[in-house]
Design a protein around this motif. Sequence first.
Motif, PDB file in Angstrom:
ATOM      1  N   LEU A 108       0.827  -1.210   0.000  1.00 54.50           N
ATOM      2  CA  LEU A 108       0.000   0.000   0.000  1.00 54.50           C
ATOM      3  C   LEU A 108       0.861   1.259   0.000  1.00 54.50           C
ATOM      4  O   LEU A 108       0.585   2.216  -0.746  1.00 54.50           O
ATOM      5  CB  LEU A 108      -0.928  -0.005   1.221  1.00 54.50           C
ATOM      6  N   ILE A 109       1.907   1.277   0.812  1.00 54.90           N
ATOM      7  CA  ILE A 109       2.795   2.456   0.861  1.00 54.90           C
ATOM      8  C   ILE A 109       3.537   2.612  -0.459  1.00 54.90           C
ATOM      9  O   ILE A 109       3.721   3.729  -0.964  1.00 54.90           O
ATOM     10  CB  ILE A 109       3.779   2.340   2.035  1.00 54.90           C
ATOM     11  N   GLY A 110       3.986   1.501  -1.043  1.00 59.72           N
ATOM     12  CA  GLY A 110       4.694   1.580  -2.322  1.00 59.72           C
ATOM     13  C   GLY A 110       3.818   2.121  -3.431  1.00 59.72           C
ATOM     14  O   GLY A 110       4.261   2.931  -4.249  1.00 59.72           O
ATOM     15  N   ILE A 111       2.551   1.686  -3.470  1.00 53.74           N
ATOM     16  CA  ILE A 111       1.622   2.206  -4.480  1.00 53.74           C
ATOM     17  C   ILE A 111       1.303   3.679  -4.210  1.00 53.74           C
ATOM     18  O   ILE A 111       1.229   4.492  -5.137  1.00 53.74           O
ATOM     19  CB  ILE A 111       0.338   1.353  -4.495  1.00 53.74           C
ATOM     20  N   ALA A 112       1.130   4.009  -2.913  1.00 59.03           N
ATOM     21  CA  ALA A 112       0.865   5.413  -2.561  1.00 59.03           C
ATOM     22  C   ALA A 112       2.031   6.315  -2.943  1.00 59.03           C
ATOM     23  O   ALA A 112       1.840   7.487  -3.283  1.00 59.03           O
ATOM     24  CB  ALA A 112       0.570   5.530  -1.073  1.00 59.03           C
ATOM     25  N   ARG A 113       3.238   5.771  -2.890  1.00 60.72           N
ATOM     26  CA  ARG A 113       4.436   6.562  -3.240  1.00 60.72           C
ATOM     27  C   ARG A 113       4.384   7.019  -4.695  1.00 60.72           C
ATOM     28  O   ARG A 113       4.961   8.054  -5.052  1.00 60.72           O
ATOM     29  CB  ARG A 113       5.685   5.699  -3.003  1.00 60.72           C
ATOM     30  N   LEU A 114       3.669   6.270  -5.545  1.00 63.15           N
ATOM     31  CA  LEU A 114       3.568   6.614  -6.966  1.00 63.15           C
ATOM     32  C   LEU A 114       2.272   7.345  -7.295  1.00 63.15           C
ATOM     33  O   LEU A 114       1.968   7.567  -8.462  1.00 63.15           O
ATOM     34  CB  LEU A 114       3.657   5.342  -7.811  1.00 63.15           C
ATOM     35  N   SER A 115       1.505   7.701  -6.258  1.00 64.93           N
ATOM     36  CA  SER A 115       0.227   8.367  -6.485  1.00 64.93           C
ATOM     37  C   SER A 115       0.432   9.732  -7.135  1.00 64.93           C
ATOM     38  O   SER A 115       1.419  10.427  -6.882  1.00 64.93           O
ATOM     39  CB  SER A 115      -0.514   8.527  -5.156  1.00 64.93           C
ATOM     40  N   THR A 116      -0.524  10.109  -7.973  1.00 62.06           N
ATOM     41  CA  THR A 116      -0.476  11.441  -8.585  1.00 62.06           C
ATOM     42  C   THR A 116      -0.925  12.525  -7.615  1.00 62.06           C
ATOM     43  O   THR A 116      -0.735  13.706  -7.881  1.00 62.06           O
ATOM     44  CB  THR A 116      -1.386  11.473  -9.834  1.00 62.06           C
ATOM     45  N   ASN A 117      -1.520  12.117  -6.495  1.00 59.33           N
ATOM     46  CA  ASN A 117      -1.896  13.069  -5.450  1.00 59.33           C
ATOM     47  C   ASN A 117      -0.639  13.463  -4.679  1.00 59.33           C
ATOM     48  O   ASN A 117       0.024  12.614  -4.071  1.00 59.33           O
ATOM     49  CB  ASN A 117      -2.926  12.428  -4.516  1.00 59.33           C
ATOM     50  N   TRP A 118      -0.316  14.760  -4.690  1.00 55.76           N
ATOM     51  CA  TRP A 118       0.942  15.217  -4.085  1.00 55.76           C
ATOM     52  C   TRP A 118       1.003  14.895  -2.596  1.00 55.76           C
ATOM     53  O   TRP A 118       2.037  14.441  -2.098  1.00 55.76           O
ATOM     54  CB  TRP A 118       1.075  16.735  -4.284  1.00 55.76           C
ATOM     55  N   LEU A 119      -0.078  15.096  -1.863  1.00 58.27           N
ATOM     56  CA  LEU A 119      -0.080  14.874  -0.425  1.00 58.27           C
ATOM     57  C   LEU A 119       0.132  13.394  -0.096  1.00 58.27           C
ATOM     58  O   LEU A 119       0.937  13.052   0.780  1.00 58.27           O
ATOM     59  CB  LEU A 119      -1.397  15.363   0.181  1.00 58.27           C
ATOM     60  N   ARG A 122       3.765  12.458  -0.835  1.00 53.83           N
ATOM     61  CA  ARG A 122       4.709  13.010   0.137  1.00 53.83           C
ATOM     62  C   ARG A 122       4.625  12.287   1.479  1.00 53.83           C
ATOM     63  O   ARG A 122       5.635  12.023   2.125  1.00 53.83           O
ATOM     64  CB  ARG A 122       4.429  14.498   0.335  1.00 53.83           C
ATOM     65  N   LEU A 123       3.399  11.975   1.917  1.00 57.89           N
ATOM     66  CA  LEU A 123       3.247  11.257   3.186  1.00 57.89           C
ATOM     67  C   LEU A 123       3.902   9.878   3.108  1.00 57.89           C
ATOM     68  O   LEU A 123       4.549   9.431   4.060  1.00 57.89           O
ATOM     69  CB  LEU A 123       1.764  11.123   3.538  1.00 57.89           C
ATOM     70  N   ALA A 124       3.736   9.195   1.979  1.00 57.18           N
ATOM     71  CA  ALA A 124       4.367   7.894   1.803  1.00 57.18           C
ATOM     72  C   ALA A 124       5.890   8.023   1.812  1.00 57.18           C
ATOM     73  O   ALA A 124       6.593   7.197   2.408  1.00 57.18           O
ATOM     74  CB  ALA A 124       3.895   7.247   0.503  1.00 57.18           C
TER      75      ALA A 124
END
Length: 392
Positions: A108-119, A122-124
């Motif tokens: 989940l964190i790895g996928i969030a790290r590639l999110s187009t959502n900046w926040l 960054r949190l990831a």
Amino acid sequence: MHTVDTGGQKVPLLNDPAKRSMLYQVGVVLMVAALGYYLMSNTLTNLERQAIATGFGFLEKESSFEIGETPIPYSAADSYARALLVGVLNTLKVSFVGIVLTVILGALIGIARLSTNWLVSRLAAIYIEVFQDIPVLLQLFFWYAFFYEMLPSPRQAFNPIAGLFLCNRGLMIALPAEHPVWGWMGWVFVGACGLVYLMRRWAIQRLFKTGKTFPIFWSSVALLMGLPILVWLLGGAPMAMNLPELRGFNFQGGMSVSPEFAALLLGLVLYTAAFVAEIVRAGIQSVNKGQTEAAKALGLKPGRVLSLVILPQALRVIIPPLTSQMLNLTKNSSLAVAIGYPDFVSVANTTINQTGQAIEGVALIMTVYLCLSLLTSAFMNWYNKKMALVER
């Protein structure tokens, strides 16, 4: 000594590369064997001089010490072998649960790290940087102190919902009272998991052949929840609960998760998940962007693009380093001795202190962790071969 080459000419033995290499290898083996014999004989002589018994006969003797957490029945009157078995089971428990949670959280964190959502991205990234840079032992100390210093006593325990209590003695959860139907529900759930696996494979093959989608998610939910509920209804729908109750200075009844286990699990999972997240991120980025664009052009939704196109290809890159992180988590569980969780190393250390047989104790520790590592590697290597692309 001489040897004869293919031309019939005699040449010195040491000038023949093949024979010289064999001689060197035999010499090294003899040197290692001689060194091992010297160390073993010297150790046995010193042990005999100090009147210290050797061998594993001590395993049958009475252990005479209690263990705080025992997944199987155990008392101080049991043997050292049973005490060590309790330690192995405790290590297996924290390792298995830790690996499952680490893979889920890391993905989940790895996928969030590639999110187009900046926040979200960054949190990831902050999570990864923070938990990677703090040594795991310090994280264990932090969570151990958190449970004992920052949570209230049992009499002032947090009780957000009925049957759930959180205090410095751990987490207490209500459980259903003993009834045969719960065991049948467990077996039915395992069978439902097998059906979901087969259904998912069929749905994917159907999608590739006909282009028609199948509601895998909701069908899986219906099987995983509906079949056990049906068994529960047929079994009389028992409603009795085993609730934790405050008696004296602690809670009795229900299921309790000790602060030591919780601290160890949190520390290992949060630390290792940071590395797994980077592995997942790198694996996803290794897939050519054209694959994603082609999948979107076919009309696939982002969730299906990830599960059907990206992850199957990324797993070839993810699995090998992920195996190393699983092994690291299992081996790092030996740090449990620092916060009082009775894992195998902790029980073995107590055994060594009481019997004085350090060599046998350390040999057992090395053997157990070697077996756990080899079993984990064997399973992941099998899964890696299964996920590899088969060339036509």
